[in-house]
Scaffold this active site. Structure first.
Site, short mmCIF file in Angstrom:
data_model
loop_
_atom_site.label_atom_id
_atom_site.label_comp_id
_atom_site.label_asym_id
_atom_site.label_seq_id
_atom_site.Cartn_x
_atom_site.Cartn_y
_atom_site.Cartn_z
N THR A 30 29.43 -5.15 -3.71
CA THR A 30 28.62 -5.32 -2.50
C THR A 30 27.59 -6.62 -2.65
O THR A 30 27.20 -7.07 -1.51
CB THR A 30 27.66 -4.19 -2.04
OG1 THR A 30 26.62 -4.06 -3.03
CG2 THR A 30 28.52 -2.85 -1.98
N CYS A 34 19.28 -3.17 -5.90
CA CYS A 34 18.37 -2.24 -5.51
C CYS A 34 17.35 -1.89 -6.46
O CYS A 34 17.46 -2.27 -7.76
CB CYS A 34 19.28 -1.06 -5.15
SG CYS A 34 20.79 -1.21 -4.07
N CYS A 38 16.84 4.02 -5.20
CA CYS A 38 17.63 3.76 -3.90
C CYS A 38 18.37 5.25 -3.51
O CYS A 38 18.89 5.70 -4.21
CB CYS A 38 18.72 2.60 -3.91
SG CYS A 38 19.40 2.26 -2.37
N CYS A 65 18.56 -4.92 -1.05
CA CYS A 65 19.18 -3.76 -0.15
C CYS A 65 18.14 -3.66 1.04
O CYS A 65 16.97 -3.61 1.01
CB CYS A 65 18.90 -2.42 -1.03
SG CYS A 65 19.30 -1.02 -0.17
N ASP A 439 -21.24 3.12 -24.68
CA ASP A 439 -21.60 3.64 -23.49
C ASP A 439 -22.17 5.15 -23.48
O ASP A 439 -21.60 5.96 -24.02
CB ASP A 439 -20.39 3.88 -22.29
CG ASP A 439 -20.56 4.25 -21.06
OD1 ASP A 439 -21.21 3.33 -19.97
OD2 ASP A 439 -20.36 5.44 -20.77
#
Length: 492
Positions: A30, A34, A38, A65, A439
């Site tokens: 395609t 993605c 997805c 996408c 601290d």
């Protein structure tokens, strides 16, 4: 991680959102890329290939996408965990340095040649600094298209494109939609935001414990610069092109962000700074899994997983505030900082709340008479030395800083000891292994937990927490009933 094909396939097939931002899946049939999570049906394994960055996928000819919007994933935690040149370069690119100063400016900030930077980024990310910046410009353009009413030509230049033509071509290539089509899709069923205000969702890897994160920011808020209002943390922003006001509200699956900017070109940098402030690119499973191996920390992690390190949007500002806060209470530090802001800060307008000023920059503070500060003489000397070094540019505390070098330069200042250097490293530089072991809150917590109490012994014990000691500090601090560890009570 993208080179571990089998592991990437398993993450895609299980739609594992923990790996969003770690790598990108490209589908050969395609030509779409993605995020691992997805929601569409995973492609066949033989059609998958993997890239280390969105820019690399785009360079290979894949488009984003439309369903999972891979350009909107959390950033890779690698850039927050590491201090090498690639990580520093990625933090600077995220802050918009390439758009403002070009690749030569990026290289100069890092102390390397442009060729060296290009080679190292390509080797690890499959794309050079220009391609990485282009991918970021495309995402910025999309945000402005979908969340603002700016004309497209204004968006093109605000996002950092050199021309409207390049803007149009890039948007079509990356999203397979024209800018106009993107805006029409976003407008369907979505109300238009207030003019001049950009609303967006800042994603993160769950879990996220908001208590100490937002509680710390609210409890230490400097009057006029920061405030907690209606369940949200708000503050003013000094940005490269102008100024802004941001509202950040924790939600179960994202942080709601509303930005009001005087110049839309600052959008990329503002988002980057807000994400850094809230430590949203962290990988909590990796952090908590490591810390929970210590029997003392394990119940603290189990009780409230996903603690983040509250950081800052402005390194020099935080360093100044750290000096003001030496050996005084949170309330006293806020009072001192508030007086400094009232005297030297730049006024801003905030129709939606009570913000009044930008925190003064080092140049504005460099001329301050230390005698006017209600502090002991030794701390005035420290303050003056710090702002002089910051104003001259000899000391840099920003996204591209070398953590070790910055520590050395801080330690060379009069009156800067281990506590100040480590607090600045933790919150201004973003070093996940910073450990202010002297601290008071840390010492109180370790004594109560039965951990070694002497500084040397505690340092030896803490070696097992590396490289996540800054997160161990958050869990230790949270054992005390202090306002920094809880969200403020709802007003009214």
């Amino acid at each position: 991680m993208h080179t571990d094909h089998d592991r990437c396939v398993r993450a895609v097939q299980s739609k594992d959102a923990r790996f969003d931002g770690w790598f990108f899946t490209a589908v050969l049939t395609t030509r779409i890329y993605c995020r691992p999570s997805c929601p569409v049906v995973p492609p066949k394994v033989r059609n998958m290939t993997f890239y280390p960055s969105a820019a690399a996928a785009q360079q290979a000819g894949f488009r984003a996408c439309k369903r999972c919007r891979p350009d909107a994933t959390p950033g890779s935690p690698r850039w927050n965990e590491r201090a090498d040149v690639v990580a520093r370069a990625m933090r600077l690119i995220s802050d918009g340095v390439v758009d403002r100063d070009g690749v030569p400016g990026l290289a100069a900030r890092l102390g390397y040649s442009t060729r060296q930077i290009e080679r190292q980024l390509r080797a690890e990310l499959g794309a050079g600094p220009l391609a990485l910046a282009r991918a970021q410009r495309a995402q910025t353009a999309r945000l402005l298209i979908e969340t603002s009413t700016l004309p497209m030509a204004d968006i093109a230049f605000a996002a950092g494109f050199a021309s409207v033509r390049t803007f149009n071509e890039t948007v079509r290539e990356v999203f397979a939609l024209t800018p106009g089509e993107l805006r029409r899709r976003a407008r369907s069923g979505t109300p238009v935001e207030t003019p001049g205000v950009i609303r967006l969702r800042l994603p993160f890897r769950p879990p996220l414990c908001p208590d100490n994160l937002f509680g710390h920011l609210a409890a230490t808020a400097v009057p006029g610069v920061e405030e907690w209002r209606d369940g949200a943390y708000r503050r003013t922003l000094r940005l490269p092109y102008g100024r802004g006001v941001v509202t950040l509200r924790p939600r179960p699956d994202h942080v709601e962000c509303r930005l009001s900017l005087t110049d839309p070109r600052d959008l990329t940098g503002a988002i980057s700074r807000c994400r850094r402030l809230l430590d949203l690119d962290a990988d909590p499973e990796a952090v908590d899994g490591s810390l929970a191996a210590d029997p003392v920390l394990e119940p603290l992690v189990r009780a409230a997983p996903g603690r983040r390190v509250p950081r800052t949007v402005d390194g020099p500002e935080f360093a100044v505030r750290a000096v003001l806060g030496q050996q005084v209470s949170t309330a006293a530090a806020r009072t001192l900082a508030g007086r400094l802001v009232a005297a030297h800060g730049e006024p801003v307008e905030d129709p939606e709340g009570g913000l009044t000023h930008l925190f003064p920059d080092p140049a504005a503070l460099a001329g301050t008479d230390p005698a006017a500060l209600a502090m002991p003489g030794a701390r005035r000397v420290t303050f003056a030395a710090l702002v002089d070094r910051l104003a001259s540019g000899e000391l840099r505390l920003d996204a591209g800083s070398d953590w070790a070098e910055a520590r050395r330069e801080l330690a060379a200042l009069p009156g800067v000891g281990p506590w100040t250097a480590e607090i600045v490293a933790m919150r201004a530089l973003g070093d996940p292994d910073a450990f202010p072991h002297t601290d008071l809150g840390v010492r109180k917590a370790v004594r109560a937990a039965g951990l070694p109490a002497t500084p040397a012994a505690l340092l030896r014990h803490s070696a097992a927490w590396r490289p996540w000691r800054a997160y161990a500090v958050q869990y230790l601090w949270a054992t005390d009933d202090h306002p920094i560890n809880r969200l403020p009570e709802p007003s009214g």
